[in-house]
Design a protein around this motif. Structure first.
Motif, PDB file in Angstrom:
ATOM      1  N   PHE A  17       1.081  -1.169   0.322  1.00  0.00           N
ATOM      2  CA  PHE A  17       0.251  -0.357  -0.131  1.00  0.00           C
ATOM      3  C   PHE A  17       0.996   1.367  -0.008  1.00  0.00           C
ATOM      4  O   PHE A  17       1.201   2.302  -0.830  1.00  0.00           O
ATOM      5  CB  PHE A  17      -0.938  -0.070   0.937  1.00  0.00           C
ATOM      6  CG  PHE A  17      -1.132   1.249   1.691  1.00  0.00           C
ATOM      7  CD1 PHE A  17      -2.605   1.672   0.416  1.00  0.00           C
ATOM      8  CD2 PHE A  17      -1.389   2.257   2.617  1.00  0.00           C
ATOM      9  CE1 PHE A  17      -3.271   2.685   1.083  1.00  0.00           C
ATOM     10  CE2 PHE A  17      -2.209   2.999   2.466  1.00  0.00           C
ATOM     11  CZ  PHE A  17      -2.941   3.407   2.414  1.00  0.00           C
ATOM     12  N   SER A  24       2.647   7.161  -6.988  1.00  0.00           N
ATOM     13  CA  SER A  24       1.664   8.409  -6.974  1.00  0.00           C
ATOM     14  C   SER A  24       1.956   9.404  -6.238  1.00  0.00           C
ATOM     15  O   SER A  24       1.546  10.518  -7.805  1.00  0.00           O
ATOM     16  CB  SER A  24      -0.042   7.689  -5.779  1.00  0.00           C
ATOM     17  OG  SER A  24      -0.321   5.915  -6.272  1.00  0.00           O
TER      18      SER A  24
ATOM     19  N   PHE B  59      -5.435   1.274  -7.527  1.00  0.00           N
ATOM     20  CA  PHE B  59      -3.595   2.188  -8.264  1.00  0.00           C
ATOM     21  C   PHE B  59      -4.605   1.863  -9.561  1.00  0.00           C
ATOM     22  O   PHE B  59      -4.735   3.212 -10.362  1.00  0.00           O
ATOM     23  CB  PHE B  59      -3.069   1.027  -7.479  1.00  0.00           C
ATOM     24  CG  PHE B  59      -1.683   2.295  -8.142  1.00  0.00           C
ATOM     25  CD1 PHE B  59      -1.154   3.078  -8.288  1.00  0.00           C
ATOM     26  CD2 PHE B  59      -1.470   1.887  -9.923  1.00  0.00           C
ATOM     27  CE1 PHE B  59       0.314   3.863  -8.364  1.00  0.00           C
ATOM     28  CE2 PHE B  59       0.159   2.864 -10.298  1.00  0.00           C
ATOM     29  CZ  PHE B  59       0.477   3.355  -9.490  1.00  0.00           C
ATOM     30  N   ALA B  77      -3.493   7.821  -5.795  1.00  0.00           N
ATOM     31  CA  ALA B  77      -3.270   7.669  -5.392  1.00  0.00           C
ATOM     32  C   ALA B  77      -4.320   7.775  -3.736  1.00  0.00           C
ATOM     33  O   ALA B  77      -4.526   6.657  -3.190  1.00  0.00           O
ATOM     34  CB  ALA B  77      -2.909   8.873  -4.373  1.00  0.00           C
ATOM     35  N   ALA B  78      -5.727   8.043  -4.558  1.00  0.00           N
ATOM     36  CA  ALA B  78      -6.896   8.468  -3.443  1.00  0.00           C
ATOM     37  C   ALA B  78      -7.312   7.055  -3.829  1.00  0.00           C
ATOM     38  O   ALA B  78      -8.044   6.121  -2.483  1.00  0.00           O
ATOM     39  CB  ALA B  78      -8.093   8.616  -4.297  1.00  0.00           C
ATOM     40  N   THR B  80      -6.140   4.066  -4.130  1.00  0.00           N
ATOM     41  CA  THR B  80      -5.503   2.783  -3.582  1.00  0.00           C
ATOM     42  C   THR B  80      -5.611   2.653  -1.549  1.00  0.00           C
ATOM     43  O   THR B  80      -6.053   1.646  -1.192  1.00  0.00           O
ATOM     44  CB  THR B  80      -3.652   3.339  -3.504  1.00  0.00           C
ATOM     45  OG1 THR B  80      -3.390   3.457  -4.604  1.00  0.00           O
ATOM     46  CG2 THR B  80      -2.924   1.938  -3.431  1.00  0.00           C
ATOM     47  N   ILE B  81      -5.988   4.352  -1.552  1.00  0.00           N
ATOM     48  CA  ILE B  81      -6.491   4.203  -0.060  1.00  0.00           C
ATOM     49  C   ILE B  81      -7.798   3.718  -0.036  1.00  0.00           C
ATOM     50  O   ILE B  81      -8.309   3.416   0.660  1.00  0.00           O
ATOM     51  CB  ILE B  81      -6.169   6.233   0.065  1.00  0.00           C
ATOM     52  CG1 ILE B  81      -5.102   6.290   0.438  1.00  0.00           C
ATOM     53  CG2 ILE B  81      -7.272   5.866   1.288  1.00  0.00           C
ATOM     54  CD1 ILE B  81      -5.143   8.115   0.656  1.00  0.00           C
TER      55      ILE B  81
END
Lengths: 270, 171
Positions: A17, A24, B59, B77-78, B80-81
């Motif tokens: 993660f 990213s 992702f 990024a968002a 993946t979170i």
């Protein structure tokens, strides 16, 4: 060592993660810093062609309106040509220095905090990053990246874009930068307090950074205030361009940009 | 144990993600509510699949959206979170997940759907609009945008799911 490996293995999902997040953010940061650095934006072929199809469908639906707009634009341009021809007997220098490439907007955002425009001309038509983009009404933005047939433009409606500008009436140098509030307005910064500013003053590009030709209209001062302790005005301008209905733009190539930049680089300017 | 319904997964991908691409930032209400219904695909991926596949899909779907919105890395990024916290939140909201890993609106019921989808969508959009805006000045505007967009996205996801996941597929 064995304990450490066991630790890594136990939290492998979490580390994966973190790894993806790092990629990213690396992409995010590097895109904001460099021109034309990456494939991951709307100027690549696939994204460009899908956006073209979408835009064509939309265009077909408001063909009527587009016709009207073009007719009005034609008339205005003709009027300007007459005026300019009578005003300037020889326009050699300007014409030699700048080349204009017309293009069609295939994707346009204006509601976000950082807006980009995609157009249907790219490197094969002579467009390269850091060229200025105008419409018939005024400045639009700066080319950010190009592929063979498409280009992405950083719109004036982008918080990080600062355009070197000047007040037409006094020639005062200032900077236009969007504040992400409304697509009709933008902020003008660094107008010193000794300048007599009036509502309705026109702000144009200065031409100092060799991206835009000098004298392209950006907008008109709409309101301003001056607090006692501030050295500069807090001014808002109404943008000349209607970014909500942008259809055709002109990309301006300055042939002498490299020469100017390399000369300035010698003395550590910029 | 019911197997994962791959047919439905492909359908979800086509409708939620592929349909989103031309409509990204164009699907707008009141100038501030954006419909990011690609989140429907991520949020309705089957429960309990390999976490690496889950994170990777978050992702790459995010990255695909990024290509079209000129924000490389932001949606990735968002996404993946979102995929990281998704299954934990799912366990809080719903109990009988072990019986059937496939997710759809019908399995949650209206209340459960809202409880599961809305907070995750809200956090996701808060992250995206917050980072894109990049400063605290004018953050009220961003919050309004996030709230309206979350509602709109939620409604889109639910409606599309009503159409796609017929009641008969419920086990």
């Amino acid at each position: 060592m064995k304990g450490f490996l066991a630790f890594l293995y136990r939290y492998r999902v979490f580390f994966f993660f973190v790894f993806l997040e790092l990629i990213s953010f690396w992409l995010l940061v590097s895109y904001n810093n460099y021109y034309n650095a990456f494939f991951f934006n709307s100027s690549n072929q696939l994204a460009g062609s899908i956006q073209t199809t979408t835009q064509n469908t939309i265009d077909y639906v408001d063909l009527m309106k587009a016709n009207e707009e073009l007719a009005i634009e034609n008339a205005n341009l003709r009027k300007r040509i007459f005026n300019l021809e009578s005003a300037i007997p020889t326009h050699g220098q300007y014409e030699d220095q700048f080349e204009v490439i017309p293009a069609k907007v295939v994707n346009n955002n204006f509601r976000r905090s950082a807006n980009y425009i995609t157009i249907n001309k790219g490197a094969s038509h002579g467009i390269s990053p850091e060229m200025g983009v105008l419409s018939t009404q005024g400045a639009v933005g700066i080319v950010k990246s190009v592929s063979r047939n498409y280009a992405t433009i950083t719109s004036l409606l982008h918080q990080n874009l600062m355009v070197s500008s000047e007040l037409k009436s006094t020639g005062t140098l200032c900077t236009t930068q969007w504040d992400a509030i409304s697509p009709r307005e933008s902020k003008v910064r660094f107008i010193p307090r000794h300048i007599p500013l009036r509502e309705g003053d026109t702000v144009v590009t200065s031409g100092f950074n060799a991206i835009f030709p000098p004298g392209v209209v950006i907008g008109v001062i709409e309101s301003f205030s001056l607090s006692d302790e501030s050295a500069f005005y807090d001014a808002t301008l109404e943008l000349e361009n209607d970014f909500t209905s942008l259809r055709y733009v002109n990309v301006v190539a300055n042939k002498q940009k490299t020469e100017k930049d390399s000369l300035e680089a010698q003395y550590g300017q910029n | 144990m019911v197997r994962i319904n791959y047919q439905q997964l492909v359908l979800y991908f086509l409708v939620y993600v592929v349909l989103q691409l031309p409509l990204l930032y164009k699907f707008v209400l009141f100038d501030s509510a954006f419909g990011f219904f690609y989140l429907g695909f991520l949020l309705l991926l089957p429960f309990g699949i390999n976490p690496f596949i889950r994170l990777t899909s978050g992702f790459f779907v995010g990255l695909l959206i990024d290509i079209f919105s000129n924000t490389p890395g932001l949606h990735a990024a968002a996404g993946t979170i979102l995929m990281f916290i998704r299954d934990y939140w799912l366990l809080v909201v719903k109990e009988d997940l072990e019986d059937d890993p496939n997710l759809s609106v019908f399995r949650f019921g209206m209340r459960g759907t809202f409880l599961y989808l809305f907070p995750l969508i809200f956090l996701h959009l808060l992250f995206i609009f917050g980072i894109e805006h990049g400063k605290f000045l004018g953050f009220g505007l961003v919050l309004k945008r996030v709230f309206l967009s979350s509602l709109f996205t939620f409604i889109c996801v639910v409606i599309f799911n009503f159409i796609m996941a017929g009641r008969k597929k419920r086990v």
